[in-house]
Write an enzyme that holds these catalytic residues in place. Structure first.
Site, mmCIF file in Angstrom:
data_model
loop_
_atom_site.group_PDB
_atom_site.id
_atom_site.type_symbol
_atom_site.label_atom_id
_atom_site.label_comp_id
_atom_site.label_asym_id
_atom_site.label_seq_id
_atom_site.Cartn_x
_atom_site.Cartn_y
_atom_site.Cartn_z
ATOM 1 C CG HIS A 52 -4.457 11.996 3.227
ATOM 2 N ND1 HIS A 52 -3.164 11.823 3.670
ATOM 3 C CD2 HIS A 52 -5.166 12.414 4.303
ATOM 4 C CE1 HIS A 52 -3.098 12.128 4.954
ATOM 5 N NE2 HIS A 52 -4.293 12.479 5.355
ATOM 6 C CD GLU B 85 -1.662 11.303 0.449
ATOM 7 O OE1 GLU B 85 -1.719 10.136 0.895
ATOM 8 O OE2 GLU B 85 -1.338 12.278 1.151
ATOM 9 C CG HIS C 113 -0.297 7.892 3.353
ATOM 10 N ND1 HIS C 113 -1.065 8.970 3.717
ATOM 11 C CD2 HIS C 113 -0.552 6.925 4.261
ATOM 12 C CE1 HIS C 113 -1.745 8.674 4.814
ATOM 13 N NE2 HIS C 113 -1.454 7.433 5.160
ATOM 14 C CD GLU D 81 3.947 9.399 2.682
ATOM 15 O OE1 GLU D 81 3.467 9.808 1.610
ATOM 16 O OE2 GLU D 81 3.516 9.743 3.801
#
EC number: 3.4.17.-
Length: 1183
Positions: A877, A880, A974, A1059
């Protein structure tokens, strides 16, 4: 003891009594006994139901036939009193039991029976009032629990029955109240709402509602709620507008607002506002609202009055500071709460009914099933990417079994820095911020002889080249006012001072030219062109430029004349953590070969200069209560005082012929560089600008990432920026996160870093609506605004703003080239291959890192080839960017000379895809690739043409599975926009089943709990990592993500998504601080250390496994996170959403910390680990 016995006997008698009464009632139904008997039995049951909760529970318990008996009697009896008794029993049950018992009644067919009873009762003339009150009261409670209730009511003809009752009994408030409640339930169905509107229900409501009155406020409240539900129908809304009811509603609202001084009727005022909101959902309603001066009326009435000392309003304004005034996150088309005003749900019932339909419940689908997917012959195309499996190293000079010392070869920039976020810089950081610098040779005493090699490089060739460059610069700069040659020479001799002793020096001799190039374009704003060419090499007809630098020279911190500060000391760049992998000239060369859709020809200054973590901490911003209310009020003022609005476009990518305004007091904007995202800018007030972002390419949504340039500012002026087309329903901007700013003047004054800036920051729903196409088919969904205010420190500076720390594709390529050129091939096995080409023709790099075998003897080659694989990926992504900074920390650590890193390389072979979505990163996308698709939703069936990076990354994993070399760990890096800290998502069958509340099924599942080992290790050693935020639940909506596919199809048990927060931490060492690149890189390094610890903990030959790390059966309930269902179509989180509470004061990991403290002696990470060899570490950690 005897009292307990008597109580139990009494309870038994009561239970036996209700069972006996129900059995007796069932017998009466079968034998058609006299009505008196049924009347007597139902009266007794009613008495028990009213007096005993146990009776109510038994009648609605699973397996009980009580409800069927009552409904059967109700359906068959002709006796009025028996009917009233049963209706009273049912009303008692659903009123006391909340939603669960109402659903139970619906499941037994109660809706249909009661509707039929209503129709039968309506045929009497006149209908029995008590019967009608009872029926309508029960139907109003159970209707919201019946999904088909609206259709059933319409088919039975009940709509007109209820409506006519209201028309005929307007003065009978006892009957009208339950009828209005039922009309509100009817109106949820749009067809019913239109039908009722045609029969005059809107006009009828305005006969009930009226000006302020102390009487019948409850009836007024229900009538307004019913009206708001009816007006959600566009047909009814148009009817209300045509009859002038918008003006009537505003007048009623003003009257109630004026008289309700003690705020006792806030629900009525809210009901009026809800009705106005429903009307203004249509264009005709909005026009009528504006024409009736509605904006000004509501604006004036919403201004804060004198806050009372006591009462509900006083309580509202005395809330703790953590509870903010965030606007309701629900969208305009969300259903309203249809429960009665006095109805409350039992918390236990809610918990029992909690069910996330997104959680996978099929055990067969949950079990990992290794699927070959592609034939082995086809997978052989990846053999060339695994030369380490066949290389015999005969061509290598591997004689000694001892690792050879590190040899600097080529153009080495200095040792690689291992990120150490916890280390504080020596010296006074305050002095650093003021630009106080030391002389070029001012090393601390005793360190002079230990200067890095690059500080003593021979200068024969360099001086000649440098002199030529300076001559060119002198010719270029000579006509420019205010720039002194001494400053240029000084900037050519950039050195490092005040570097903490714990961190290796990072700037290099090659950086001498980094800061000289921008100086060729320093000039006054009137004389210099907007762009300055950076080099003469053309690529596909393009020239790479640096963005304009609209300043009259390099500002000095003392505000003294530039010409008077000509010494080297004044211009030396004073940096803490030098960007060791940064090379400005190399970056420009790489940009020339980077392919973008808009064909960018400029280079942003932050990407050219590089970023150094600032030497100071940046706390999470404390937001004052009411800032959001103030911002929304200012937005409303635009519509009320339109003469004050400038409304001038000052930047527009859609208009190629657009001319930038020349006025001196207007900010200039630019986003035409790699990863830039800004589409349009509108000046609304003198110092306020509305900004519109680009959607992802080939998509019409995903507006969140921004990166743009601002220039032409005046110092000490508060500029407000509003990014008005964001799509997520909430953001960490509401919880202390600040946007990032990079100042070129600051960079030239020895502070080349991104810093968190902005005040009055909030994120709220605005009045702009998304089209149904942009909202995924849902109409009426709103955009959201990020607003922040910034005061610039320098006049005519060039500043950049970004959503998070930018990390471009060209930056990655530069870092990889620097790592490759600086590594020691005698010690580190490093390969950089091209995995594939993207849709735009950019290469997707694949990196292999391990240790070179000790020798080319058979035993050492075997050990080399049999090392387990670790497969890492990041940046699927584009928005990110924190994932890339974590990956940078991982890469730097793996390539460092640290003994622990050497042990790690000797233990594993690392296959790394550091950027899975290069095209999205280059073109400033937030989530998608050039295909307009989220690549992390394509892992199940990637298309080789549309999703080449995913197709071939999955192919690498399939190849490893085919040759029986499954990776020990797969981790995809991420970023998370709604949570704090760093955490992991993994995959577990047992925990997934447990979250479905089927504890019996989960207890029968036997599963290796090794998937929890690595997250637990990281929670011990990484300050930013939070174990309690981790989740191991598999959701249906995530079945095509990398984490789930690699676990389920490839068979990797330890398959994770890691994350990292975009905001900061609410626990541990960094609690209360916003996260920076230093902490993110540290997390990447700590992940590596965790992998080495994982090897030792899982090695039965060396260790007995610590029970506190590997016994997880009791930890299934440890996570404090609740899995919730997706709420929005676009921009749903990549993993399960955990919308956090506003209050971050509680330590989320207290219990875990206690457990760790008891066992810290065996596996607590120590500073010693960074200097011990692998064998020494083994001895240190042996139990």
């Amino acid at each position: 003891m005897s009292k307990l016995k008597v109580a139990s006997e009494k309870s038994l008698n009561n239970n036996s009594r209700i069972v006996g009464l129900l059995a007796q009632l069932e017998k009466i139904n079968a034998e058609s006994t006299e009505a008196d008997t049924a009347r007597y039995v139902t009266a007794k049951i009613l008495h028990l139901a009213q007096s005993q909760e146990k009776t109510r529970k038994e009648m609605t318990a699973k397996g009980s036939t009580g409800m069927e008996v009552l409904l059967s009697t109700l359906e068959n009896t002709k006796d009025l009193q028996t009917t009233l008794n049963i209706l009273s029993i049912l009303l008692e049950l659903v009123s006391a039991g909340g939603g669960r018992r109402a659903s139970f009644l619906v499941a037994k067919g109660g809706s249909q029976i009661l509707l039929q009873l209503l129709m039968n009762a309506s045929k009497e003339s006149p209908p029995n009032e008590e019967l009608m009150v009872q029926i309508h009261s029960i139907l109003a409670k159970i209707g919201p629990k019946d999904k088909k209730f609206g259709v059933k009511a319409r088919i039975n003809g009940a709509l007109n029955v209820t409506l006519n009752l209201v028309k005929q009994n307007l003065q009978n408030h006892r009957l009208v109240l339950p009828c209005l409640q039922l009309l509100r339930v009817y109106s949820v169905n749009s067809v019913n709402s239109v039908s009722l509107g045609k029969n005059g229900v809107v006009e009828l409501m305005f006969k009930i509602i009226g000006p302020f009155s102390k009487k019948n406020s409850g009836l007024m409240k229900v009538a307004l709620d019913t009206l708001a539900a009816l007006l959600k129908s566009k047909t009814n809304a148009r009817r209300a507008v045509d009859r002038g009811y918008v003006q009537v509603l505003l007048s009623i609202y003003v009257d109630w607002h004026r008289h309700d001084n003690r705020h006792r009727n806030m629900l009525i005022r809210k009901g009026i506002l809800q009705s106005l909101k429903s009307v203004t959902n249509i264009k005709l309603g909005r026009k009528a609202f504006i024409d009736a001066n509605g904006m000004k009326i509501l604006y004036n009435t919403s201004q804060l009055p004198v806050i009372p000392v006591t009462g509900p309003v006083a309580q509202l304004y005395s809330l703790p500071p953590e509870v903010d005034d965030v606007v309701d996150e629900s969208d305009d088309n969300d259903d309203i709460d249809l429960e009665a005003e006095n109805e409350t749900e039992n918390e236990d019932d809610l918990d029992q009914n909690f069910k996330n339909e997104d959680i996978e419940t099929d055990i067969n689908k949950l079990k990992p099933q290794q699927e070959p997917g592609r034939a082995l012959e086809e997978l052989k195309m990846y053999e060339h990417l695994f030369p380490e499996l066949v290389d015999d190293f005969q061509d290598y000079d591997l004689i000694s079994k001892e690792p050879k010392p590190f040899v600097f070869e080529g153009k080495v920039r200095g040792p690689i820095v291992v990120p150490t976020a916890g280390e504080e810089p020596s010296g006074n950081s305050g002095d650093l911020r003021k630009g106080i610098v030391m002389k070029e040779n001012a090393f601390p005493k005793g360190i002079e002889e230990d200067k890095p090699a690059f500080m003593n490089l021979a200068k024969e060739d360099n001086d000649r080249t440098l002199q030529q460059q300076l001559d060119d610069q002198n010719r270029t700069i000579s006509p420019v006012h205010g720039v002194n040659n001494d400053i240029v020479k000084a900037l050519d001799r950039i050195t490092l001072q005040n570097i903490p002793s714990q961190v290796s020096l990072g700037f290099t001799a090659g950086m001498k030219k980094d800061y000289s190039l921008p100086l060729t374009v320093l000039s006054c704003t009137k004389a210099c062109p907007h762009m300055a060419c950076c080099g003469n090499v053309l690529f596909e007809g393009r020239t790479v430029h640096l963005g304009k630098l609209c300043c009259t020279g390099v500002e000095t911190e003392d505000d003294e004349d530039t010409e008077s500060n000509s010494s080297v000391e004044q211009a030396s760049v004073d940096v803490l953590d030098g960007p060791t992998l940064h090379d400005s000239d190399l970056y420009v060369e790489i940009v020339k070969n980077t392919k973008s859709v808009p064909e960018y020809s400029e280079v942003a200054y932050p990407d050219y200069f590089g970023h150094v973590p600032p030497p100071f901490k940046e706390p999470i911003l404390e937001r004052p209560y009411g800032v959001q209310r103030t911002k929304i009020a200012q937005d409303i003022e635009r519509l009320i005082h339109q003469s004050d609005i400038i409304d001038r476009v000052v930047y527009d990518l859609d208009n190629p012929n657009y001319i930038i305004p020349e006025e001196g007091d207007i900010l200039k904007f630019n986003s035409k560089f790699e990863s830039g995202n800004l589409r349009k800018v509108i000046q609304m007030r003198k110092n306020e600008y509305d900004l519109i972002l680009n959607s992802d390419i080939n998509s019409n949504h995903y507006h969140q990432w921004f990166y743009f340039e601002v220039s032409g500012m005046r110092p000490s002026v508060a500029y407000r920026f509003n990014i008005i087309n964001c799509e997520k329903s909430n953001s960490q901007f509401n919880y202390g996160m600040q946007p990032l700013m990079y100042s070129v003047q600051e960079a030239l004054n020895a502070r080349p870093w991104w810093i968190r800036v902005g005040t009055d920051i909030c994120y709220y729903k605005n009045h702009f609506s998304r089209s149904s196409v942009a909202a995924g088919g849902q109409k009426g969904k709103s955009y959201y605004t990020i607003t922040f205010t910034v005061s610039f420190p320098h006049k005519d500076d060039v500043c950049y703003f970004a959503y998070h720390y930018p990390y471009t594709y060209s930056t990655l390529q530069m870092h990889l080239q620097k790592l490759e050129s600086a590594h020691n091939p005698q010690q580190i096995y490093f390969r950089k291959d091209v995995l594939c080409e993207t849709l735009s023709g950019n290469s997707c790099p694949l990196v292999t890192i391990t240790a070179v075998p000790e020798s080319n003897y058979y035993e050492h080659i075997c050990q080399f080839r049999n090392r387990p694989y670790i497969f890492l990926s990041a940046r699927v992504h584009p928005g990110e960017t924190n994932a890339s900074w974590v990956m940078k920390g991982t890469l730097e650590y793996l390539m460092s000379n640290n003994p622990t890193a050497q042990s790690l390389r000797e233990s594993y072979i690392f296959k790394i895809v550091p950027m899975l979505n290069p095209d999205g990163v280059i073109n400033g996308n937030h989530r998608c690739s050039l295909s307009g698709e989220d690549l992390n939703r394509q892992w199940q069936s990637p298309n080789p043409d549309l999703h080449p990076t995913i197709y071939h990354a999955k192919g690498l994993l399939q190849y490893l599975a085919a040759v029986k070399r499954l990776p020990l760990v797969y981790c995809d890096y991420h970023g998370h926009s709604r949570k704090k800290n760093v955490f992991m998502y993994g995959c577990s069958i047992k925990e997934t089943v447990w979250h479905t509340n089927d504890s019996a099924a989960s207890s029968d599942i036997v599963e290796d709990t090794g998937y929890r080992t690595l997250p637990k290790i990281l929670s011990h050693i990484a300050p930013a990592f939070c174990m309690s935020s981790c989740s191991f639940v598999v959701e249906k909506s995530k079945e095509s993500t990398a984490r789930v596919v690699v676990w389920r199809e490839i068979g990797v048990q330890r398959s994770y998504t890691m994350e990292s927060t975009l905001c900061g931490c609410d626990q541990g060492k960094y609690k209360g601080l916003q996260i920076g690149t230093r902490e993110l890189e540290e997390m990447g390094a700590k992940f590596c250390v965790g992998l080495l610890r994982l090897k030792r903990l899982t090695s039965s030959l060396e260790y007995n496994l610590p029970s506190s790390l590997l016994d997880f059966d009791n930890d299934l309930i440890e996570s404090s996170c609740k899995v919730t269902s997706p709420t929005t179509y676009v921009l749903d989180e990549d993993e399960p959403r955990f919308l956090e509470e506003v209050d971050y004061s509680a330590e989320s990991n207290d219990e875990l910390d206690i457990e760790l403290a008891e066992n810290a002696g065996d596996y607590e990470l120590s500073a010693q680990e960074d200097v011990l060899s692998d064998s020494e570490l083994s001895r240190t950690y042996l139990p």
